[in-house]
Scaffold this motif. Structure first.
Motif, PDB file in Angstrom:
ATOM      1  N   GLY A   1       0.796  -1.226   0.000  1.00 52.76           N
ATOM      2  CA  GLY A   1       0.000   0.000   0.000  1.00 52.76           C
ATOM      3  C   GLY A   1       0.823   1.267   0.000  1.00 52.76           C
ATOM      4  N   GLY A   2       0.119   2.382   0.231  1.00 56.70           N
ATOM      5  CA  GLY A   2       0.745   3.684   0.066  1.00 56.70           C
ATOM      6  C   GLY A   2       0.641   4.575   1.282  1.00 56.70           C
ATOM      7  N   HIS A   3       0.274   5.817   1.014  1.00 56.10           N
ATOM      8  CA  HIS A   3       0.305   6.882   2.009  1.00 56.10           C
ATOM      9  C   HIS A   3      -1.076   6.971   2.654  1.00 56.10           C
ATOM     10  CE1 HIS A   3       3.183  10.064   3.052  1.00 56.10           C
ATOM     11  NE2 HIS A   3       2.173  10.899   3.203  1.00 56.10           N
ATOM     12  N   THR A   4      -1.393   6.012   3.522  1.00 59.73           N
ATOM     13  CA  THR A   4      -2.772   5.866   4.006  1.00 59.73           C
ATOM     14  C   THR A   4      -2.827   5.687   5.525  1.00 59.73           C
ATOM     15  OG1 THR A   4      -2.741   3.449   3.851  1.00 59.73           O
ATOM     16  CG2 THR A   4      -3.426   4.670   1.874  1.00 59.73           C
ATOM     17  N   TRP A   5      -3.965   6.075   6.092  1.00 63.85           N
ATOM     18  CA  TRP A   5      -4.193   5.842   7.520  1.00 63.85           C
ATOM     19  C   TRP A   5      -4.224   4.354   7.829  1.00 63.85           C
ATOM     20  CZ3 TRP A   5      -3.297   8.495  11.635  1.00 63.85           C
ATOM     21  CH2 TRP A   5      -3.263   9.891  11.564  1.00 63.85           C
ATOM     22  N   ALA A   6      -4.644   3.535   6.864  1.00 65.87           N
ATOM     23  CA  ALA A   6      -4.616   2.082   7.095  1.00 65.87           C
ATOM     24  C   ALA A   6      -3.193   1.660   7.444  1.00 65.87           C
ATOM     25  CB  ALA A   6      -5.124   1.347   5.859  1.00 65.87           C
ATOM     26  N   ASN A   7      -2.215   2.182   6.706  1.00 59.94           N
ATOM     27  CA  ASN A   7      -0.824   1.853   7.022  1.00 59.94           C
ATOM     28  C   ASN A   7      -0.371   2.471   8.342  1.00 59.94           C
ATOM     29  OD1 ASN A   7       0.000   0.033   5.094  1.00 59.94           O
ATOM     30  ND2 ASN A   7       0.670   1.596   3.638  1.00 59.94           N
ATOM     31  N   TRP A   8      -0.749   3.727   8.584  1.00 55.57           N
ATOM     32  CA  TRP A   8      -0.240   4.392   9.800  1.00 55.57           C
ATOM     33  C   TRP A   8      -0.786   3.745  11.060  1.00 55.57           C
ATOM     34  CZ3 TRP A   8      -1.825   9.230   6.690  1.00 55.57           C
ATOM     35  CH2 TRP A   8      -0.909   9.396   5.633  1.00 55.57           C
ATOM     36  N   ARG A   9      -2.052   3.301  11.020  1.00 56.07           N
ATOM     37  CA  ARG A   9      -2.579   2.540  12.166  1.00 56.07           C
ATOM     38  C   ARG A   9      -1.770   1.258  12.359  1.00 56.07           C
ATOM     39  NH1 ARG A   9      -7.741   4.599  10.127  1.00 56.07           N
ATOM     40  NH2 ARG A   9      -7.820   2.864   8.666  1.00 56.07           N
ATOM     41  N   ASP A  10      -1.533   0.550  11.244  1.00 58.07           N
ATOM     42  CA  ASP A  10      -0.741  -0.690  11.335  1.00 58.07           C
ATOM     43  C   ASP A  10       0.650  -0.412  11.903  1.00 58.07           C
ATOM     44  OD1 ASP A  10      -2.784  -2.194  10.289  1.00 58.07           O
ATOM     45  OD2 ASP A  10      -1.937  -2.323   8.269  1.00 58.07           O
ATOM     46  N   TYR A  11       1.257   0.674  11.468  1.00 49.45           N
ATOM     47  CA  TYR A  11       2.619   0.973  11.938  1.00 49.45           C
ATOM     48  C   TYR A  11       2.624   1.225  13.444  1.00 49.45           C
ATOM     49  CZ  TYR A  11       3.606   1.767   6.908  1.00 49.45           C
ATOM     50  OH  TYR A  11       3.738   1.647   5.548  1.00 49.45           O
ATOM     51  N   LEU A  12       1.587   1.925  13.935  1.00 47.09           N
ATOM     52  CA  LEU A  12       1.538   2.162  15.387  1.00 47.09           C
ATOM     53  C   LEU A  12       1.371   0.839  16.139  1.00 47.09           C
ATOM     54  CD1 LEU A  12       1.545   4.110  17.779  1.00 47.09           C
ATOM     55  CD2 LEU A  12      -0.942   4.353  17.499  1.00 47.09           C
ATOM     56  N   VAL A  13       0.567  -0.062  15.567  1.00 47.36           N
ATOM     57  CA  VAL A  13       0.372  -1.380  16.194  1.00 47.36           C
ATOM     58  C   VAL A  13       1.705  -2.138  16.267  1.00 47.36           C
ATOM     59  CG1 VAL A  13      -0.750  -3.640  15.915  1.00 47.36           C
ATOM     60  CG2 VAL A  13      -2.057  -1.542  15.501  1.00 47.36           C
ATOM     61  N   LEU A  14       2.549  -1.960  15.260  1.00 41.53           N
ATOM     62  CA  LEU A  14       3.855  -2.633  15.254  1.00 41.53           C
ATOM     63  C   LEU A  14       4.880  -1.905  16.129  1.00 41.53           C
ATOM     64  CD1 LEU A  14       4.049  -3.401  11.420  1.00 41.53           C
ATOM     65  CD2 LEU A  14       3.741  -5.077  13.266  1.00 41.53           C
ATOM     66  N   PHE A  15       4.813  -0.574  16.137  1.00 37.42           N
ATOM     67  CA  PHE A  15       5.842   0.232  16.801  1.00 37.42           C
ATOM     68  C   PHE A  15       5.665   0.268  18.323  1.00 37.42           C
ATOM     69  CE2 PHE A  15       7.480   4.668  17.835  1.00 37.42           C
ATOM     70  CZ  PHE A  15       8.823   4.387  17.642  1.00 37.42           C
ATOM     71  N   ALA A  16       4.414   0.438  18.786  1.00 37.74           N
ATOM     72  CA  ALA A  16       4.182   0.624  20.230  1.00 37.74           C
ATOM     73  C   ALA A  16       4.772  -0.520  21.074  1.00 37.74           C
ATOM     74  CB  ALA A  16       2.686   0.810  20.511  1.00 37.74           C
ATOM     75  N   PRO A  17       4.663  -1.787  20.623  1.00 39.98           N
ATOM     76  CA  PRO A  17       5.224  -2.870  21.445  1.00 39.98           C
ATOM     77  C   PRO A  17       6.750  -2.846  21.565  1.00 39.98           C
ATOM     78  CG  PRO A  17       3.540  -3.721  19.961  1.00 39.98           C
ATOM     79  CD  PRO A  17       3.845  -2.317  19.523  1.00 39.98           C
ATOM     80  N   MET A  18       7.430  -2.084  20.699  1.00 39.50           N
ATOM     81  CA  MET A  18       8.900  -2.020  20.753  1.00 39.50           C
ATOM     82  C   MET A  18       9.396  -1.010  21.782  1.00 39.50           C
ATOM     83  SD  MET A  18       9.671  -1.687  16.677  1.00 39.50           S
ATOM     84  CE  MET A  18       8.821  -2.740  15.482  1.00 39.50           C
ATOM     85  N   LEU A  19       8.458  -0.244  22.352  1.00 43.48           N
ATOM     86  CA  LEU A  19       8.875   0.911  23.150  1.00 43.48           C
ATOM     87  C   LEU A  19       9.071   0.589  24.624  1.00 43.48           C
ATOM     88  CD1 LEU A  19       6.475   3.598  21.638  1.00 43.48           C
ATOM     89  CD2 LEU A  19       8.840   3.076  20.996  1.00 43.48           C
ATOM     90  N   PHE A  20      10.109   1.190  25.192  1.00 44.70           N
ATOM     91  CA  PHE A  20      10.320   1.216  26.650  1.00 44.70           C
ATOM     92  C   PHE A  20      10.522  -0.189  27.220  1.00 44.70           C
ATOM     93  CE2 PHE A  20       7.048   4.599  25.587  1.00 44.70           C
ATOM     94  CZ  PHE A  20       7.980   5.595  25.363  1.00 44.70           C
ATOM     95  N   ILE A  21      11.200  -1.049  26.432  1.00 43.45           N
ATOM     96  CA  ILE A  21      11.407  -2.420  26.918  1.00 43.45           C
ATOM     97  C   ILE A  21      12.898  -2.694  27.132  1.00 43.45           C
ATOM     98  CG2 ILE A  21       9.297  -3.397  25.989  1.00 43.45           C
ATOM     99  CD1 ILE A  21      10.866  -4.302  23.532  1.00 43.45           C
TER     100      ILE A  21
END
Lengths: 386, 386
Positions: B366-386
């Motif tokens: 996909g491209g420049h979409t909120w569908a991707n940005w939501r997915d990215y947050l779902v992937l990124f948040a678990p990497m934080l502060f561990i």
């Protein structure tokens, strides 16, 4: 500083078209004449415009117009439909277009309001009459969307909490106004449509109202939050509505008030608790204040009253007498003279008269409208906690 | 309990039609066939319907469709237009009708989204793919709309602050993710379109992300808040955009971070500060992290990169080398393979490679979409502060 991520105007335009919605819109916008809508002229007449070369009919209804009235737009050669109103009083309004009969928000107006399940576009005709509803250059309180457990309703629910300017950085304790919406509304209504936060920001800045917390609950006992039913529950039908009677009011006093008094810096006594509501929220106010006398020292009933023409008036008089005995600092009733709830309002006034519960009555122009409810809050808030 | 304010179904119906918008709608609804839209079938095909006996053409664009693509609806004899899609993947989508070319939200769908200055209707096709974006039966954090002074921008500005479940009643201190929107968006975007609060509620409940505070600022230096310019300021043109370069990033580090660390219970060190942004917000992330190395220990750049093809790469390498030396726990880059910012994204990756700043790269469909940005947050948040 030489470091520059963005310096080309072309790159900016490319970023400004970044979202998929915006992209689609920008493309179609390029093919269409640029329209400005709404446009408020210096005499406060307002022009509305919409581009639709192929529509058969475009009309408009605005909150300054009669119920169901439609103002036709005229089509110009370039496919833009337009109409200009007579000068309007400065105030806050909303409106919808009807494109071949389909209700639509104004696609060029970025400000829309949700009223229950419907949307309308916002029109602010700025001036003396709108000033208290506007986001002015004054300190602003915060609005928080807060979830709490409601044992009384056996559900986990959302409310909006306005904390006044200075709350976060200060140590002071504040009085609390519990402010209830009407049927069809929810916890979002008093801030989005009622501008309660803007009104209080402005009144507090002018020294016209005491700094206070405002708690805006969801008064639909079958909902957890905006448009969300309690899992397993359904919205009531005409037949099942009665089973919810009194439940929200109980949860307000037994669940919401204790939550607020535990988690916020508040003054936790009758003289520092106010309760007000519009329409169904006015009925909730009447029930909660009479079922739990001594809880709220300030009471406001807007466009409401005793809805049940067959209510047991002797029983009600007993309850209002008990409320009077508990000590009420202010009982304020307001209704528009054209409001369809006038008979209910009169039943409330007659009980207040009969029981000698001291009260003030404000009869305004107009009917059952947010224009009136905003005005009533502007009048009521300065009476509180003084 | 005999006391009953509301017991008649007729009175309830009368109250449910209380607002002026609702009244107008209920009247017109009585004259029209009842339509349900959108309706998701068991195979996840979706039917859209709209009543318009007099329209010439009704089409639809949805976020699952191609850019600018239009799906025509067919008119039935009763004046209802309808179309049914092929089965869709379970996920969150948005769509618009076009009534004789005029973009409209679905009048029967009570959930609409604002993306910048435009509105679309929400479509949730529930299932495995939507679960993390939905309001589930898990503890919910609060979202607060908070105003703060920004000396760097000489303005009084609004941000949204998500505090995780348990914050209000607890004593714990939390790490903070600063999460930045793209061009055309504002402080509302990451919660309304990005569902950041729902995503974190769900990830925290499953133990997949640490409880954290999320700060969602307004990245438009000329605005105070959603759709409001700084008094006296105007939105930048292509020609004047560059003058704002770096100003928001400075205010983020100099004004926002100190405000949050003073007024919230947070862990105030690099290892407990994350910064991420999409598109323009990714550029803000790159600037803020390199101009203020040692501030943020976790960095995420979504659908973004070095937008300026003529950027001074030697200068940038120096800055990324300094950032690397400051200690970065995680540098995460994500982009859709069809995204129009791919060249900018590649320039960022090349600098990260060249300077040896350890990073992970996720290339999605996909491209420049909120569908991707939501997915990215779902992937990124678990990497934080561990």
């Amino acid at each position: 500083m030489k470091f520059s991520i963005i310096k080309s105007g072309i790159l900016v335009a490319f970023l400004l078209g970044a979202s998929t919605i915006a992209q689609a819109q920008e493309i179609s916008a390029m093919q269409a004449p640029k329209v400005v809508s709404p446009e408020v002229a210096s005499d406060n007449s307002v022009s509305f415009r919409i581009f639709s070369p192929s529509a058969n009919e475009v009309t408009l209804n605005g909150s300054w117009m009669g119920f169901g009235e439609k103002l036709p737009l005229q089509k110009e050669e370039n496919g833009v439909w337009s109409v200009t109103t007579d000068p309007l009083e400065s105030s806050m309004y909303h409106y919808n277009f009807f494109i071949d009969g389909v209700s639509a928000i104004d696609p060029t107006n970025p400000e829309a309001l949700r009223d229950g399940t419907r949307y309308a576009s916002l029109l602010m005709v700025s001036g003396e009459g709108s000033d208290v509803f506007e986001l002015n250059e004054v300190p602003h309180g915060s609005i928080s969307k807060v979830w709490y457990e409601s044992p009384s309703l056996d559900s986990y629910r959302r409310m909006y909490v306005y904390t006044p300017p200075g709350y976060d950085s200060g140590k002071e304790s504040y009085p609390v106004l519990y402010l209830l919406h009407g049927a069809g509304g929810d916890e979002d209504a008093w801030s989005a449509l009622g501008r309660a936060n803007d009104i209080l920001d402005n009144l507090i800045a002018e020294g016209k109202a005491k700094p206070m917390i405002i708690v805006m609950t969801n008064g639909n006992a079958w909902q957890t939050s905006t448009l969300r039913n309690v899992p397993g529950a359904a919205a009531p039908t005409r037949e099942t509505y009665a089973k919810f009677q009194g439940q929200f009011e109980k949860s307000l006093v037994k669940d919401v008030v204790p939550y607020i008094e535990k988690n916020y810096r508040v003054k936790a006594d009758k003289e520092n608790r106010a309760l007000a509501g519009l329409s169904m929220g006015g009925a909730h106010t009447i029930t909660a204040s009479t079922e739990y006398p001594g809880t709220f020292g300030y009471i406001g009933v807007f466009s409401s009253g005793i809805f049940d023409a067959n209510a047991d008036m002797a029983e009600l008089e007993k309850k209002f007498t008990a409320l009077k005995a508990s000590g009420v600092s202010k009982y304020w009733v307001a209704c528009g003279k054209d409001d369809f709830v006038m008979e209910s309002n009169k039943r409330l006034l007659s009980i207040l008269d009969k029981t000698g519960l001291e009260h003030e009555y404000h009869e305004s122009e107009g009917g059952h409208t947010w224009a009136n409810w905003r005005d009533y809050l502007v009048l009521f808030a300065p009476m509180l906690f003084i």
